[in-house]
Scaffold this motif. Sequence first.
Motif, mmCIF file in Angstrom:
data_model
loop_
_atom_site.group_PDB
_atom_site.id
_atom_site.type_symbol
_atom_site.label_atom_id
_atom_site.label_comp_id
_atom_site.label_asym_id
_atom_site.label_seq_id
_atom_site.Cartn_x
_atom_site.Cartn_y
_atom_site.Cartn_z
ATOM 1 N N ILE A 173 0.726 -1.392 -0.415
ATOM 2 C CA ILE A 173 0.357 -0.053 -0.246
ATOM 3 C C ILE A 173 0.689 1.021 0.447
ATOM 4 O O ILE A 173 0.533 1.924 -1.050
ATOM 5 C CB ILE A 173 -0.899 0.096 0.991
ATOM 6 N N ASN A 174 2.230 0.868 0.563
ATOM 7 C CA ASN A 174 2.558 2.537 0.456
ATOM 8 C C ASN A 174 3.840 2.294 0.124
ATOM 9 O O ASN A 174 3.474 3.607 -1.204
ATOM 10 C CB ASN A 174 3.762 2.453 1.965
ATOM 11 N N THR A 175 4.321 1.677 -1.139
ATOM 12 C CA THR A 175 4.596 1.891 -2.188
ATOM 13 C C THR A 175 3.802 2.225 -3.475
ATOM 14 O O THR A 175 4.372 3.132 -4.257
ATOM 15 C CB THR A 175 5.305 -0.186 -3.072
ATOM 16 N N LYS A 176 2.223 1.324 -3.023
ATOM 17 C CA LYS A 176 1.634 2.298 -4.820
ATOM 18 C C LYS A 176 1.073 3.284 -4.596
ATOM 19 O O LYS A 176 0.662 4.581 -5.003
ATOM 20 C CB LYS A 176 -0.394 1.511 -4.304
ATOM 21 N N VAL A 180 1.582 6.914 -6.824
ATOM 22 C CA VAL A 180 0.429 7.155 -7.490
ATOM 23 C C VAL A 180 0.699 9.229 -7.149
ATOM 24 O O VAL A 180 0.522 10.301 -8.037
ATOM 25 C CB VAL A 180 -1.273 7.075 -5.887
ATOM 26 N N ASN A 181 2.032 9.180 -5.567
ATOM 27 C CA ASN A 181 1.561 10.409 -5.998
ATOM 28 C C ASN A 181 2.784 10.838 -7.100
ATOM 29 O O ASN A 181 3.071 12.448 -8.196
ATOM 30 C CB ASN A 181 2.397 11.124 -4.905
ATOM 31 N N ALA A 241 -8.792 15.275 -4.375
ATOM 32 C CA ALA A 241 -8.398 16.091 -5.501
ATOM 33 C C ALA A 241 -6.974 15.707 -5.889
ATOM 34 O O ALA A 241 -5.631 15.827 -4.754
ATOM 35 C CB ALA A 241 -9.060 17.013 -4.879
ATOM 36 N N LEU A 242 -6.247 14.892 -6.845
ATOM 37 C CA LEU A 242 -4.673 15.156 -6.759
ATOM 38 C C LEU A 242 -4.756 15.414 -7.737
ATOM 39 O O LEU A 242 -2.489 16.071 -7.069
ATOM 40 C CB LEU A 242 -5.319 13.485 -7.142
ATOM 41 N N VAL A 243 -4.894 15.681 -8.623
ATOM 42 C CA VAL A 243 -4.598 16.832 -9.415
ATOM 43 C C VAL A 243 -5.150 17.653 -9.264
ATOM 44 O O VAL A 243 -6.145 17.131 -10.362
ATOM 45 C CB VAL A 243 -3.690 16.272 -10.980
ATOM 46 N N VAL A 251 -0.347 12.449 -1.508
ATOM 47 C CA VAL A 251 -1.354 11.955 -0.621
ATOM 48 C C VAL A 251 -0.127 10.589 0.040
ATOM 49 O O VAL A 251 0.317 10.214 0.103
ATOM 50 C CB VAL A 251 -2.557 10.916 -1.643
ATOM 51 N N THR A 252 -1.416 10.521 1.326
ATOM 52 C CA THR A 252 -0.592 9.735 1.814
ATOM 53 C C THR A 252 -1.350 7.961 2.828
ATOM 54 O O THR A 252 -2.655 8.269 2.146
ATOM 55 C CB THR A 252 -0.147 10.398 3.117
#
Length: 509
Positions: A173-176, A180-181, A241-243, A251-252
Amino acid sequence: MRSTFHGIETAKRSLFTNQASINTIGHNISNANTPGYSRQRVNLVASRPIEAPGFMRSNIPGQLGTGVEFVSITRIREQFLDDQFRNGNSTYGSWNVQSSTLNKLETIFNEPSDSGLRTVMDNFWKAWTDLSKNPEDITGRKIVRENALALVDSFNTTSKHLTDLQSDLTSSINTKVSQVNSIAQSIASLNYEIKRLEGHGDNPNDLRDQRDYLVDQLSAIANVTVVQTNNGYDISLGGLALVEGQTPNEVTAADIEAQFNAGRLTGGELAGMILSRDKYVADYKEQLDALADTLVNGEITITIPAGSMYEGNKLADDLPLTVKGINGLHKLGYLFTNPPELAGDIFESANGVGTPITAASIKLSQAIMDDPMKIATSMRVETSNGVAETVKGNNVLANLMSGLKDTEFSFSPTSSGNGISNGTIDSYYQSVIGQLGVQSQEAQRQLKNQYDIVNQVESSRQSVSGVSLDEEMSELIKYQHAYAAAARFMTSIDETLDKVINGMGVVGR
């Protein structure tokens, strides 16, 4: 009046336009195998015609054409298919992770097999049956001890594998989230570059392809919503809101889990990982803990036969009695000590006295580890000449122990509600394995269905946006002939002008 050099200009436009088409086709062919590439087409229009000047009207009928020109080079892409693909890809990503996790769980439990927990439990019960045939045999006691150790080790190892799988999913999950970031940063950068080039009147098709390909990758990780704005793509991941145009929002893992718990993160690998960790793995870990605890401390009803000792008294009749699991039953037996002593626990918690028994903490009691004679088989004590002795040859406790395989236990409830409340140890474990098999089969079915859906949408998308080498070669031949014809037209005009310039007006010289 027509221009003498009108034909040259017309031929030049044709040459330049057809050359642009040929170059674009070459670009398509070069990127036939490039992931995310959309084929491009040159959009041709007839150039603006001209009229011969006149006071009231044209002096010639109609308008004189000036050739061809291209107004843009655009990519062939359909937004509806992109949206369908991304929605399907998110669902596929989630089921892919769930199916993979359930396959790993099946490997961990390894049932049916000769080395799984069920076989180890069967060997444990069988060891008690063998001991009941010769209750004083030290070898039989050692066999019971070794099988008890094997049972403990099986519980411990299975629990450790489940804990490791939970940790692996958390790490994934942390890697994904980091991925994503990274993708969000790249999309924001592309938004900036695309807007800058569009401001100069350019059409950055390749950059748009790169941006869409990144969004496709993002859709496999989580369900995303894409909105086209003047500043580029605004992308929401779940409810985040990612971008926002040219601004990426980091995001975390905690943000992602909050969106999942709120029901807004419903697809993609991230949703599959959280679901697998907190539902599947956690549930089976809890059921395994309930199995270990119930085996040791779960309520069972047994019948102590007449002649046995209970609470210091010899029973005249059979006595139905409820005890707390294997430990409770074992503590009714007597050891071959002088004077006779009641036996202690067979299993205990590695975390200390009074702590709950779990699959990870269950261990064989240190007393039995040190001395297998601490395993009781007899439930009778006789007094001779004022001296009390444990009756040798009595196998009541060993028989009751071996009979626990077919005795109903009251199982501890789990938070998920899975697992039976009453039944034998074997039936409980069978229900766990049966549940795992059904869930795994369902996940594989859903994965296959979703794979077919995504492939179908991708095929439709490729039929629109993909590069067909046969089609490109056909187009190449067409524009090649057009270019050759324009070149021949240019040669004809050149020969005509040569005649005008060098051959006319020389009569009589």
